[in-house]
Design a protein around this motif. Structure first.
Motif, PDB file in Angstrom:
ATOM      1  N   TYR A 156      31.641  31.841  28.470  1.00 54.89           N
ATOM      2  CA  TYR A 156      31.238  31.779  27.388  1.00 54.89           C
ATOM      3  C   TYR A 156      32.019  31.500  26.366  1.00 54.89           C
ATOM      4  N   LYS A 157      31.491  30.082  25.720  1.00 47.10           N
ATOM      5  CA  LYS A 157      32.411  30.420  24.193  1.00 47.10           C
ATOM      6  C   LYS A 157      31.490  30.803  22.808  1.00 47.10           C
ATOM      7  N   PHE A 158      32.702  30.962  21.920  1.00 45.02           N
ATOM      8  CA  PHE A 158      31.979  32.105  21.210  1.00 45.02           C
ATOM      9  C   PHE A 158      32.807  31.839  20.143  1.00 45.02           C
ATOM     10  N   ALA A 159      32.744  32.081  18.800  1.00 41.82           N
ATOM     11  CA  ALA A 159      33.332  32.138  17.352  1.00 41.82           C
ATOM     12  C   ALA A 159      34.340  30.804  17.163  1.00 41.82           C
ATOM     13  N   LYS A 160      33.788  29.021  17.785  1.00 41.09           N
ATOM     14  CA  LYS A 160      34.212  28.216  17.530  1.00 41.09           C
ATOM     15  C   LYS A 160      35.375  27.784  18.536  1.00 41.09           C
ATOM     16  N   LYS A 161      36.487  28.814  18.341  1.00 37.85           N
ATOM     17  CA  LYS A 161      37.727  28.678  19.138  1.00 37.85           C
ATOM     18  C   LYS A 161      37.863  29.388  20.419  1.00 37.85           C
ATOM     19  N   ALA A 162      37.250  30.473  20.170  1.00 37.14           N
ATOM     20  CA  ALA A 162      37.498  31.351  21.545  1.00 37.14           C
ATOM     21  C   ALA A 162      36.360  31.211  22.549  1.00 37.14           C
ATOM     22  N   PHE A 163      36.634  32.116  23.594  1.00 33.96           N
ATOM     23  CA  PHE A 163      36.429  31.521  25.669  1.00 33.96           C
ATOM     24  C   PHE A 163      36.309  33.161  26.341  1.00 33.96           C
ATOM     25  N   PHE A 164      35.098  33.139  27.220  1.00 31.75           N
ATOM     26  CA  PHE A 164      36.023  33.864  28.535  1.00 31.75           C
ATOM     27  C   PHE A 164      35.604  33.499  29.192  1.00 31.75           C
ATOM     28  N   HIS A 165      35.952  33.675  30.671  1.00 32.73           N
ATOM     29  CA  HIS A 165      36.353  32.879  31.544  1.00 32.73           C
ATOM     30  C   HIS A 165      35.849  34.173  32.853  1.00 32.73           C
ATOM     31  N   LEU A 166      34.760  34.310  33.064  1.00 38.58           N
ATOM     32  CA  LEU A 166      34.830  35.618  34.531  1.00 38.58           C
ATOM     33  C   LEU A 166      35.521  34.595  36.171  1.00 38.58           C
ATOM     34  N   VAL A 167      36.111  35.194  36.787  1.00 37.51           N
ATOM     35  CA  VAL A 167      36.329  34.111  38.008  1.00 37.51           C
ATOM     36  C   VAL A 167      36.657  35.276  38.904  1.00 37.51           C
ATOM     37  N   ALA A 168      36.303  34.477  40.461  1.00 42.68           N
ATOM     38  CA  ALA A 168      35.850  35.195  41.615  1.00 42.68           C
ATOM     39  C   ALA A 168      35.995  33.334  42.944  1.00 42.68           C
ATOM     40  N   ARG A 169      36.942  34.268  42.796  1.00 40.22           N
ATOM     41  CA  ARG A 169      38.354  32.737  43.592  1.00 40.22           C
ATOM     42  C   ARG A 169      38.647  33.828  45.699  1.00 40.22           C
ATOM     43  N   TYR A 170      38.356  33.138  46.362  1.00 42.58           N
ATOM     44  CA  TYR A 170      39.077  33.266  48.027  1.00 42.58           C
ATOM     45  C   TYR A 170      40.706  33.315  48.098  1.00 42.58           C
ATOM     46  N   GLN A 171      41.412  33.762  48.493  1.00 41.58           N
ATOM     47  CA  GLN A 171      42.425  33.208  48.411  1.00 41.58           C
ATOM     48  C   GLN A 171      43.364  33.708  50.216  1.00 41.58           C
ATOM     49  N   PHE A 172      43.740  31.859  50.475  1.00 43.85           N
ATOM     50  CA  PHE A 172      43.681  32.094  52.325  1.00 43.85           C
ATOM     51  C   PHE A 172      45.406  31.781  52.217  1.00 43.85           C
ATOM     52  N   PRO A 173      46.304  32.527  51.501  1.00 46.38           N
ATOM     53  CA  PRO A 173      47.827  32.269  52.213  1.00 46.38           C
ATOM     54  C   PRO A 173      47.880  31.654  53.639  1.00 46.38           C
ATOM     55  N   MET A 174      48.918  30.193  53.665  1.00 46.12           N
ATOM     56  CA  MET A 174      48.913  30.293  55.190  1.00 46.12           C
ATOM     57  C   MET A 174      50.300  30.590  55.916  1.00 46.12           C
ATOM     58  N   SER A 175      50.761  31.475  54.738  1.00 49.79           N
ATOM     59  CA  SER A 175      52.615  31.584  54.961  1.00 49.79           C
ATOM     60  C   SER A 175      52.071  32.860  55.624  1.00 49.79           C
ATOM     61  N   ASN A 176      52.967  33.769  56.477  1.00 46.33           N
ATOM     62  CA  ASN A 176      52.993  34.636  57.027  1.00 46.33           C
ATOM     63  C   ASN A 176      53.669  36.011  56.313  1.00 46.33           C
ATOM     64  N   ILE A 177      53.174  37.195  55.750  1.00 44.80           N
ATOM     65  CA  ILE A 177      53.645  38.267  55.365  1.00 44.80           C
ATOM     66  C   ILE A 177      54.881  38.703  55.979  1.00 44.80           C
ATOM     67  N   TYR A 178      55.409  38.286  57.164  1.00 41.67           N
ATOM     68  CA  TYR A 178      57.080  38.897  58.003  1.00 41.67           C
ATOM     69  C   TYR A 178      56.690  37.993  58.775  1.00 41.67           C
ATOM     70  N   LYS A 179      58.786  38.104  58.634  1.00 45.18           N
ATOM     71  CA  LYS A 179      59.159  37.081  58.763  1.00 45.18           C
ATOM     72  C   LYS A 179      59.395  37.136  59.883  1.00 45.18           C
ATOM     73  N   ASP A 180      59.208  37.889  60.867  1.00 46.37           N
ATOM     74  CA  ASP A 180      59.750  38.246  62.360  1.00 46.37           C
ATOM     75  C   ASP A 180      58.595  39.816  64.161  1.00 46.37           C
ATOM     76  N   ALA A 181      57.582  39.203  62.144  1.00 52.45           N
ATOM     77  CA  ALA A 181      56.566  40.115  63.016  1.00 52.45           C
ATOM     78  C   ALA A 181      56.066  39.348  64.729  1.00 52.45           C
ATOM     79  N   PRO A 182      55.747  39.853  66.223  1.00 50.25           N
ATOM     80  CA  PRO A 182      55.202  38.492  67.234  1.00 50.25           C
ATOM     81  C   PRO A 182      54.081  38.269  67.143  1.00 50.25           C
TER      82      PRO A 182
END
Length: 200
Positions: A156-182
């Motif tokens: 929503y935009k309010f007071a001419k220049k102010a705004f707030f965003h409610l954001v929801a997102r799904y994040q799915f990293p492509m890299s492994n957390i651990y380097k040497d895990a089998p």
């Protein structure tokens, strides 16, 4: 850590060209996704906060850049024999702290007063530290993880220049957390946060 600071320093000139700037705060519901039957964790909730700025390409399309301090991780129940031979269960929990810089392409079909939009992008994630309550893995941590994401924005935009965003997102990293895990070890997370900002 040095790489994360260098990235943030390189973003400073971009701030001077931004038309909107905001503070970002929220939380991640994350889990460690693995293809190993012996390494299965359940989700934890952890905070994230940072800043967000938008160059202001147009009213319908824009780019978002969000340097963020984020925490991800997982927990698992571990059973072992106690002193008297009885089974004892403990919760193993690990939290990984990152500096990440999500860069997104935003589409706002509604953008006048009520804001509705979709976004997708990529986030480089730089490992800072971890906090463990009983170790889940002894493997070395990958210092750099790359993570695609997608989601929706309501605001929503309010007071001419102010705004707030409610954001929801799904994040799915492509890299492994651990380097040497089998086996594979990747984050699986849903992020919810608020951006409170203004046009410059």
């Amino acid at each position: 850590m040095k790489k994360a600071l260098l990235i943030l320093l390189h973003l400073i000139p971009t701030l001077s060209f931004s038309q909107s700037l905001g503070l970002k705060g929220g939380f991640n519901i994350s889990n460690i996704k693995s293809n190993s039957s012996t390494f299965q964790t359940s989700a934890i909730v952890a905070p994230s906060f940072g800043i967000a700025f938008f160059p202001g390409i147009s009213k319908v399309f824009d780019i978002g850049i969000e340097p963020t301090y984020s925490t991800f991780g997982g927990k698992d129940a571990i059973s072992f024999a106690g002193l008297n031979g009885t089974a004892v269960s403990k919760i193993a929990k690990v939290k990984y702290h990152y500096i990440e810089v999500p860069v997104s392409l935003n589409y706002y079909p509604l953008h006048e007063t009520n804001i509705v939009g979709l976004h997708a992008g990529m986030s480089p994630m730089y490992y800072l530290s971890k906090k463990e309550e009983f170790a889940i893995s002894s493997s070395k941590i990958n210092d750099f993880v790359i993570a695609p994401f997608a989601g929706g924005t309501f605001g929503y935009k309010f007071a001419k220049k102010a705004f707030f965003h409610l954001v929801a997102r799904y994040q799915f990293p492509m890299s492994n957390i651990y380097k040497d895990a089998p086996y594979t070890t990747k984050f699986n997370s849903v992020n919810f946060f608020v951006i409170l900002g203004c046009r410059l």
